[in-house]
Each structure stands twice: as structure tokens, then as C-alpha cells.
Enzyme design. Structure first.
Site, mmCIF file in Angstrom:
data_model
loop_
_atom_site.group_PDB
_atom_site.id
_atom_site.type_symbol
_atom_site.label_atom_id
_atom_site.label_comp_id
_atom_site.label_asym_id
_atom_site.label_seq_id
_atom_site.Cartn_x
_atom_site.Cartn_y
_atom_site.Cartn_z
ATOM 1 C CB CYS A 1 -5.116 -0.664 4.232
ATOM 2 S SG CYS A 1 -3.545 0.034 4.741
ATOM 3 C CD GLU B 1 -3.042 -0.046 -3.577
ATOM 4 O OE1 GLU B 1 -4.259 0.071 -3.317
ATOM 5 O OE2 GLU B 1 -2.135 0.269 -2.764
ATOM 6 C CB SER C 1 6.885 -1.028 3.292
ATOM 7 O OG SER C 1 7.182 0.300 2.909
ATOM 8 C CG HIS D 1 7.118 1.056 -3.271
ATOM 9 N ND1 HIS D 1 5.949 1.636 -3.724
ATOM 10 C CD2 HIS D 1 7.611 0.364 -4.335
ATOM 11 C CE1 HIS D 1 5.760 1.301 -4.990
ATOM 12 N NE2 HIS D 1 6.749 0.527 -5.381
#
Length: 306
Positions: free
Chosen positions: A195, A126, A267, A41
Site C-alpha cells: 500500500c 491480513e 495505525s 494493531h
């Protein structure tokens, strides 16, 4: 004026993993090359690939039979993989390995017939992918603490939970604590589903908030982890803004500010941050930039055979 760059900058390992897969596929097979959903994204990344001939689709039926398609870093449900097989598509899975870990947990909990509470944002790619690995009759999606209060599950049951990887660390911790109080036999994954990049970047923004009087987040509107960074800064009591490109920054926001913190989503390519720094220095000549060592610099995921 002084600029403080968050210690985490550039792509996380999962984003690099997905982008490198597309890069290698472009080099080896050239176009046409299809990607199911945006590979990550980020507007800059997607537009760069689009300009080089990559075709992004939201429906596998838009991919001609027998063509090559890459699944995005966010992951896909098993039904999408089966559709690709049925249509004879040559597919490569660029799902972040940390998202795959959550898929495996979802499969395990579902196989044991546990009610599975999935914490995440409805509609996010996700979460859609992860939900597909749970028996629909066992799945409960919650977005906030209020949703937990309305869960219609036997409090004495063994209830399992999993989470989207890019959520607010603090909010998710509070939600898991609430689940534990409601379900004493709650079962969770061996390690947090959030994460390392999510944790590191939110911690880095908290550090910036202690130093700076404004925080700018480089990230795209659709990026979950980038939006959580802006929220993290706001919750620390510091004005925080998210921008997709340097040109989007309203320079008036910096009037009267002495210390500007800059962070970026997992990202976001480093070039966006560099352009933002240059943009600010153009209006505030002599601005000094402070950097810190990136704790993620040696983290990489091995690529699959393309």
C-alpha cells in the site's frame, strides 16, 4: 538537540476508514458493539475503544446471536463472513480498501486455476484473511527468499503472486525478482499490492536515516508496518527503536545524540508522536522540531453505509 519528524504522520486512509466506521457505529448503535480482532494493531486505539465499551473478540462464537460486529481493517476470509451470516449477526466490513483489492486479485487468480504464491507473514491477520480467497490446493505461502527455493511448482507453469500490503518494500521487491527467475511465466497484479502508506513511510524513514543519528518508531509490537519501519532504519545503518508510548522510551538512548528522527506506523494516532516530542523536550530543553509536508493529507476512502 534537533528532532526531525517523518513526513508521514498520523493514520493512513485505511486506518482512518476502519476507525471512523467504529466511531459511527458507536454513535448510531451504542454498546454492546463487537469488533472481530483488534480494529487496527495499535494499543492506544484499541484501549480507547475498549474503555468506551467496544468488545474485541477473537472468535465469532463469542458474539451473541443477532448482535452487531465489525470486521477489522486487516480483512477476514470468506468463511468468517459466512459464519456471521449463519449466526444472524449484523456485520460491517471495515477491511481497508487496499486489502480488499488484494482479496479480489486472489479470487481472480484462483478462479483461473493458477498456483498462487502469497508473500507475507504467517499468522498475521491480513495474510489469514487473504489466504481464504485462494483455493487451498493452489495456495503457497512464502515469508522469505529461502521459502521460494523450496516451492514445488512446475517452473513452466503460469504462477501468480500477491502480497500482504504492509511488508518491507525492498525485501518484497527482491522476493518478486527471485520468483520471476524461478517462474518465467509469473503473473502479478496490475499494480503493487504494497500500500502507498507502507511505501511512503519506509521512504520517509530512509530520509530520516540520512539526517539523523537515531530513529524512534512509534508503533505497537503487533503492527507489521511499524516493525518494518524499525527494520528499515536499521538497514540504513542507524540505531532504530520501536516504542508503544512516550513513556517506553529509554531516555538514555538519546545521550550523545544530536539529531533524532521520529516516525510512526500507519495505525498510530498523531497524539503519540506529540507526546514523544514533549517527553524528549522535557529532558532536553530547547530541542528544535523540524516538520515536512505530509504527502498523504488528501487521501481518504469513502465510508460504507453504517
Amino acid at each position: 538537540m534537533e528532532i526531525y519528524l517523518a513526513k508521514t504522520q498520523g493514520f493512513c486512509a485505511g486506518v482512518s476508514f476502519a476507525i471512523d466506521i467504529v466511531e459511527q457505529a458507536l454513535c448510531k448503535y451504542r454498546t454492546p458493539l463487537y469488533v472481530y480482532h483488534e480494529i487496527v494493531h495499535n494499543t492506544y486505539v484499541v484501549n480507547d475503544f475498549r474503555n468506551r465499551g467496544v468488545i474485541f473478540v477473537e472468535d465469532l462464537n463469542a458474539v451473541p446471536q443477532g448482535q452487531r460486529v465489525i470486521f477489522s481493517a486487516h480483512g477476514v476470509p470468506p468463511a468468517v463472513i459466512q459464519t456471521a451470516k449463519d449466526r444472524g449477526l449484523k456485520y460491517v466490513d471495515a477491511t481497508c480498501p487496499l486489502v480488499t483489492k488484494v482479496h479480489n486479485e486472489a479470487t481472480k487468480f484462483s478462479a483461473k486455476h493458477h498456483a498462487v504464491v502469497l508473500i507475507g507473514h504467517k499468522g498475521h491477520q491480513e495474510l489469514i484473511g487473504t489466504a481464504g480467497y485462494v483455493d487451498p490446493g493452489l495456495l503457497y505461502i512464502v515469508e522469505n527468499e529461502g521459502d521460494i527455493e523450496h516451492l514445488d511448482i512446475d517452473p513452466a507453469a503460469e504462477v501468480a503472486f500477491i502480497t500482504q500490503t504492509t511488508l518491507s518494500v525492498d525485501e518484497t521487491t527482491a522476493m518478486i525478482d527471485k520468483l520471476r527467475k524461478k517462474f518465467p511465466n509469473l503473473i502479478g497484479p496490475p499494480r503493487s499490492d504494497l500500500c502507498y502508506a507502507t511505501q511512503n513511510r519506509q521512504d520517509a524513514v530512509k530520509n530520516l536515516a540520512q539526517l539523523c543519528d537515531i530513529v524512534i518508531i512509534c508503533g505497537s509490537p503487533k503492527s507489521s508496518n511499524s516493525n518494518r519501519l524499525r527494520e528499515t532504519g536499521e538497514k540504513q545503518g542507524v540505531p532504530s527503536h520501536i516504542i508503544d508510548s512516550a513513556e517506553e522510551l529509554d531516555i538514555k538512548l538519546l545521550q550523545g545524540k544530536k539529531k533524532v528522527g521520529i516516525s510512526s506506523g500507519a495505525s498510530v494516532p498523531r497524539v503519540i508522536v506529540d507526546q514523544l516530542v514533549q517527553h524528549i523536550q522535557k529532558y532536553f530543553p530547547g530541542t528544535r522540531v523540524h516538520t515536512f509536508e505530509n504527502p498523504e493529507k488528501n487521501i481518504v476512502f469513502a465510508l460504507p453505509k453504517i
